[in-house]
Design an enzyme around this catalytic site. Structure first.
Site, PDB file in Angstrom:
ATOM      1  NE  ARG A 123      -7.260  -9.215  -0.919  1.00 53.59           N
ATOM      2  CZ  ARG A 123      -7.528  -8.662   0.269  1.00 53.59           C
ATOM      3  NH1 ARG A 123      -8.375  -7.669   0.364  1.00 53.59           N
ATOM      4  NH2 ARG A 123      -6.939  -9.105   1.360  1.00 53.59           N
ATOM      5  CG  ASP A 167     -28.253  -1.472  -3.994  1.00 54.69           C
ATOM      6  OD1 ASP A 167     -27.979  -1.978  -5.105  1.00 54.69           O
ATOM      7  OD2 ASP A 167     -28.846  -2.097  -3.097  1.00 54.69           O
ATOM      8  CG  HIS A 200     -13.627  -7.609  -2.509  1.00 49.20           C
ATOM      9  ND1 HIS A 200     -13.286  -7.386  -3.830  1.00 49.20           N
ATOM     10  CD2 HIS A 200     -12.603  -7.099  -1.762  1.00 49.20           C
ATOM     11  CE1 HIS A 200     -12.094  -6.779  -3.861  1.00 49.20           C
ATOM     12  NE2 HIS A 200     -11.668  -6.595  -2.622  1.00 49.20           N
ATOM     13  CG  ASN A 237      -9.634   1.957  -2.309  1.00 48.04           C
ATOM     14  OD1 ASN A 237     -10.289   0.913  -2.178  1.00 48.04           O
ATOM     15  ND2 ASN A 237      -8.312   1.981  -2.264  1.00 48.04           N
ATOM     16  CG  HIS A 239      -9.434  -1.408  -6.040  1.00 46.77           C
ATOM     17  ND1 HIS A 239      -9.962  -1.498  -4.788  1.00 46.77           N
ATOM     18  CD2 HIS A 239     -10.459  -1.570  -6.904  1.00 46.77           C
ATOM     19  CE1 HIS A 239     -11.261  -1.725  -4.884  1.00 46.77           C
ATOM     20  NE2 HIS A 239     -11.589  -1.765  -6.158  1.00 46.77           N
ATOM     21  CE1 TYR A 266      -3.836  -2.209  -0.050  1.00 45.90           C
ATOM     22  CE2 TYR A 266      -2.883  -3.257   1.891  1.00 45.90           C
ATOM     23  CZ  TYR A 266      -3.813  -3.245   0.866  1.00 45.90           C
ATOM     24  OH  TYR A 266      -4.709  -4.268   0.750  1.00 45.90           O
ATOM     25  CB  SER A 271      -3.354  -4.053  -4.222  1.00 49.98           C
ATOM     26  OG  SER A 271      -4.723  -4.348  -3.937  1.00 49.98           O
TER      27      SER A 271
END
Ligand code: CA2
Length: 142
Positions: A111, A87, A80, A74, A100, A23, A102
């Protein structure tokens, strides 16, 4: 003035403090300051928000999604799992971009599914924290 909201979900408040190999080294505070400054340079108001709470992210999508020009999100692990965040994204007018750090599709099986992807206008993954700035630039210069 153009307005862009950048929303970060659970655990992204830990950026720069743990798992730098995945990260990066920059804190969320530093990153947010750089996005706001980049916006100012280009006459765009950038609003940043982070929460570890699903409902607060939904509130932020609703609060910005009817008058902001775009939202970058993000959703962290909620990517997931969260039908509710999906919604909310589908319900608002502003185009929403999925970011994202990664590349989740190259990680664990769980993921590989993004519940939000289908309702987003675009997105980026696997470019590290620079991905946010790439999307921000692309929206500003669109
Ligand atoms: O790659 C991404 O940006 C993710 O959204 C990050 C989420 C993960 O659940 C997604 O699958 C992909 C996790 C965020 C955790 O953030 C941390 C930051 C620093 C140190 C530890 C965790």
């Amino acid at each position: 003035m153009k307005r862009i909201a950048i929303l970060n979900g659970p655990n992204l408040n830990l950026l720069g403090t743990r798992e730098p190999g995945v990260y990066g080294h920059q804190t969320l505070e530093d990153l947010e300051a750089s996005w706001v400054a980049f916006g100012q340079t280009h006459g765009v108001q950038v609003i940043c928000f982070q929460s570890n709470v699903e409902g607060e992210l939904i509130d932020a999508i609703q609060a910005n999604g009817f008058d902001a020009d775009a939202i970058l999100i993000n959703p962290g692990g909620y990517t997931h799992t969260s039908v509710a965040i999906r919604d909310a994204i589908a319900a608002v007018d502003a185009p929403v971009y999925e970011v994202h750090i990664s590349h989740p599709e190259a990680r664990e099986e769980f993921r590989k599914t993004s519940l939000v992807r289908e309702v987003c206008a675009g997105g980026v993954s696997g470019l590290g924290v620079r991905g946010y700035m790439s999307v921000l630039e692309s929206i500003i210069f669109k």
